[in-house]
Design an enzyme around this catalytic site. Structure first.
Site, short mmCIF file in Angstrom:
data_model
loop_
_atom_site.label_atom_id
_atom_site.label_comp_id
_atom_site.label_asym_id
_atom_site.label_seq_id
_atom_site.Cartn_x
_atom_site.Cartn_y
_atom_site.Cartn_z
CE LYS A 177 -1.01 -7.65 -11.65
NZ LYS A 177 -0.22 -7.68 -12.83
CG ASP B 94 2.17 -5.46 -14.41
OD1 ASP B 94 1.43 -4.59 -14.35
OD2 ASP B 94 2.15 -6.58 -14.88
CG ASP C 225 11.49 3.56 -1.60
OD1 ASP C 225 10.90 4.17 -0.99
OD2 ASP C 225 12.52 2.74 -0.93
CG ASP D 33 6.04 1.81 0.76
OD1 ASP D 33 6.87 2.84 1.05
OD2 ASP D 33 6.57 0.57 0.90
CE1 TYR E 78 2.01 -0.13 2.83
CE2 TYR E 78 2.59 1.12 4.68
CZ TYR E 78 2.75 0.48 3.35
OH TYR E 78 4.32 0.80 3.02
C1 IPM Z 1 7.53 5.26 3.72
C2 IPM Z 1 8.08 4.27 4.67
C3 IPM Z 1 6.94 3.83 5.54
C4 IPM Z 1 5.79 3.35 4.67
C5 IPM Z 1 7.41 2.84 6.65
C6 IPM Z 1 8.53 3.22 7.68
C7 IPM Z 1 6.01 2.50 7.41
O1 IPM Z 1 8.34 3.16 4.00
O2 IPM Z 1 7.25 6.44 4.35
O3 IPM Z 1 7.44 5.16 2.62
O4 IPM Z 1 5.70 2.09 4.30
O5 IPM Z 1 4.88 4.17 4.44
MN MN Z 2 8.45 3.61 1.80
#
Ligand code: IPM
Ligand code: MN
Length: 356
Positions: free
Chosen positions: A188, A220, A248, A244, A142
């Site tokens: 990885k 993975d 999710d 990240d 990032y």
């Molecule tokens: C998160 C979001 C952020 C990230 C974005 C909005 C920059 O997806 O907080 O997970 O990638 O960190």
């Molecule tokens: Mn995110």
């Protein structure tokens, strides 16, 4: 009276609606537990771009740094998607995280028994899941240099120093000590040098925590294991990008991304935000789930202010509304007794959290 100041950054899309509910709940429990929170609002993301032209005005950084904690909603939306990267809402959030030096992003994944059928996965696979993703937040690909987009070529750099890995690893082991004493480090390293350094460093840090068992896992495989058998995990520690993505994925174990909170911690500051985005498609309709934001406020009480009882009040109240069958629309098809609005959900949690 104990007093705390909170920078309130509502942001875009559903951000303002859900943060309003979090404040409602915080106000209710603070009265009960005898402390006081004062709020200072600040602009971030699209909301800031519309007013100042910048995704994060200097003033926002000052307010965030001067308060005891930051409570943040969400940012982004289609109207800002075509801006150059430096001007995008997301850049504002990344700058805020960096300015506050909140390197450790804690994303607990709780599967509420009451919502066991809300997940697309089989109940027997997810029941009893309780894990914590510890994501490195201010380094890795990032932020790595060089980065660029030049003609037909573009590049980013995934870069970590041993010091950066050490501090996030220590955080993960400290958390594991208070949980089930298991750390899974995700990388990885079969392909990437940066991951080899990650793995070597986490193994070194592990020696400081002989009670905690450490396993290494390729990212993975981790993505696969998370849905095959999530109960094998206790604490997952990983870099910015892998964290990240995996968080999710892990959120779906709980049934809705609208349920999961996060805390981002550094040496000095703390930033608390739901892991979901700004959901512009449902903004302003009163159907967003405020639970992730409310649970983030509970994490703030626990980690930043040490107001454990108040945090527990909120956590119990969330369980109770779910048990009694109150559901926002995102989780409505599952054992709902009553579908409620964003604000009704907030009021119910505020009421239950201050009842006893
Ligand atoms: C998160 C979001 C952020 C990230 C974005 C909005 C920059 O997806 O907080 O997970 O990638 O960190
Ligand atoms: Mn995110």
């Amino acid at each position: 009276m104990r007093k705390y100041s909170v920078a309130l950054i509502k942001g875009d899309g559903i951000g303002p609606e859900i943060i309003d509910e979090a404040v409602k709940v915080l106000d209710a429990v603070s009265v009960k537990e005898g402390f006081e929170i004062t709020y200072k609002e600040a602009l971030l993301g699209g909301a800031a771009i519309d007013v100042t032209g910048e995704p994060i005005p200097e003033e926002t950084i000052e307010i965030a740094k001067s308060c005891d904690a930051v409570l943040f909603g969400a940012i982004g939306g289609p109207q800002w998607d075509d801006l150059p990267r430096q001007k995008r809402p997301e850049t504002g959030l990344l700058k805020l995280r960096k300015a506050l030096e909140v390197f450790a992003n804690l994303r607990p994944v709780t599967v509420y028994d009451e919502l066991i059928n809300a997940s697309t996965l089989k109940p027997e696979v997810i029941k009893g899941t309780d894990l914590m993703v510890v994501r490195e937040l201010i380094g890795g690909i990032y932020f790595g240099q060089p980065r660029g987009y030049e003609g037909d070529e573009a590049y980013n750099t995934m870069r970590y120093t041993k010091d950066e890995v050490r501090r996030i690893a220590r955080k993960a082991f400290e958390i594991a000590m208070k949980r089930n004493k298991k750390v899974t480090s995700v990388d990885k390293s079969n392909v990437l040098e940066v991951s080899q350094l990650w793995r070597d460093t986490v193994s070194e840090v592990a020696k400081e925590y002989p009670e905690v068992s450490l396993e290494h896992m390729y990212v993975d495989n981790a993505a696969m294991q998370l849905i095959r058998d999530p109960k094998q995990f206790d604490v997952i520690v990983t870099g910015n990008l892998f964290g990240d993505i995996l968080s999710d994925e892990a959120s779906m174990l709980s049934g809705s991304i609208g349920l999961l909170p996060s805390a981002s911690l550094g040496e000095k500051h703390g930033l608390y935000e739901p892991i979901h985005g700004s959901a512009p498609d449902i903004a302003g309709q009163g159907i967003a789930n405020p639970i992730a934001a409310i649970a983030s406020a509970a994490m703030m009480l626990r980690y930043q202010f040490g107001e454990i009882k108040a945090a527990e009040r909120i956590e119990q109240a969330i369980k109770r509304v779910l048990k009694e069958g109150y559901r926002t629309k995102d989780i409505a098809s599952f054992d709902a007794k009553e579908v409620v609005t964003t604000s009704e959900m907030g009021s119910l949690i505020a009421q239950y959290a201050s009842e006893f």
